[in-house]
Scaffold this motif. Structure first.
Motif, PDB file in Angstrom:
ATOM      1  N   VAL A  31       0.851  -1.198   0.000  1.00 13.03           N
ATOM      2  CA  VAL A  31       0.000   0.000   0.000  1.00 13.03           C
ATOM      3  C   VAL A  31       0.886   1.248   0.000  1.00 13.03           C
ATOM      4  O   VAL A  31       0.657   2.185  -0.764  1.00 13.03           O
ATOM      5  N   ASN A  71       2.306   2.262  -3.257  1.00 12.99           N
ATOM      6  CA  ASN A  71       1.286   2.588  -4.269  1.00 12.99           C
ATOM      7  C   ASN A  71       1.020   1.453  -5.263  1.00 12.99           C
ATOM      8  O   ASN A  71       0.733   1.696  -6.424  1.00 12.99           O
ATOM      9  N   ILE A 117      -4.425  -0.862  -2.943  1.00  8.82           N
ATOM     10  CA  ILE A 117      -5.314   0.041  -2.209  1.00  8.82           C
ATOM     11  C   ILE A 117      -6.028  -0.785  -1.156  1.00  8.82           C
ATOM     12  O   ILE A 117      -6.538  -1.869  -1.446  1.00  8.82           O
ATOM     13  N   ARG A 118      -6.081  -0.262   0.069  1.00  8.73           N
ATOM     14  CA  ARG A 118      -6.764  -0.946   1.164  1.00  8.73           C
ATOM     15  C   ARG A 118      -8.231  -0.539   1.176  1.00  8.73           C
ATOM     16  O   ARG A 118      -8.568   0.639   1.104  1.00  8.73           O
ATOM     17  N   LYS A 119      -9.111  -1.527   1.250  1.00 11.10           N
ATOM     18  CA  LYS A 119     -10.554  -1.282   1.307  1.00 11.10           C
ATOM     19  C   LYS A 119     -11.118  -1.940   2.560  1.00 11.10           C
ATOM     20  O   LYS A 119     -10.732  -3.055   2.899  1.00 11.10           O
ATOM     21  N   TYR A 170      -7.696  -5.990  -0.135  1.00 16.66           N
ATOM     22  CA  TYR A 170      -6.784  -5.154  -0.914  1.00 16.66           C
ATOM     23  C   TYR A 170      -7.011  -5.407  -2.402  1.00 16.66           C
ATOM     24  O   TYR A 170      -7.226  -6.525  -2.820  1.00 16.66           O
ATOM     25  N   LYS A 181      -3.972  -0.998  -7.382  1.00 13.89           N
ATOM     26  CA  LYS A 181      -4.184   0.400  -7.743  1.00 13.89           C
ATOM     27  C   LYS A 181      -4.427   0.433  -9.252  1.00 13.89           C
ATOM     28  O   LYS A 181      -3.762  -0.270 -10.003  1.00 13.89           O
TER      29      LYS A 181
END
Length: 59
Positions: free
Chosen positions: A37, A40, A43-45, A53, A56
């Motif tokens: 993360v 880049n 993306i952590r959700k 995850y 990106k």
């Protein structure tokens, strides 16, 4: 990398799945995901047990 391959095939990944595919402890899996993360790549959700995850979009 196995994590990226898994996400490409399944759209997202959780800490638990990382521990299973890499055969590592949960703490180590969290560190690896956190570094991805920060770099880049992912993306952590979500939060807590619902965290997963995704890649990106630029990757």
């Amino acid at each position: 990398m196995k994590i990226i391959k898994y996400i490409n095939e399944n759209n997202s990944i959780s800490t638990k799945i990382v521990t299973e595919i890499l055969n590592i402890k949960e703490r180590r899996a969290r560190i690896i995901l956190s570094n991805l993360v920060k770099n880049n790549i992912l993306i952590r959700k979500g939060k807590g047990r619902n965290t997963h995850y995704i890649l990106k979009p630029s990757h």
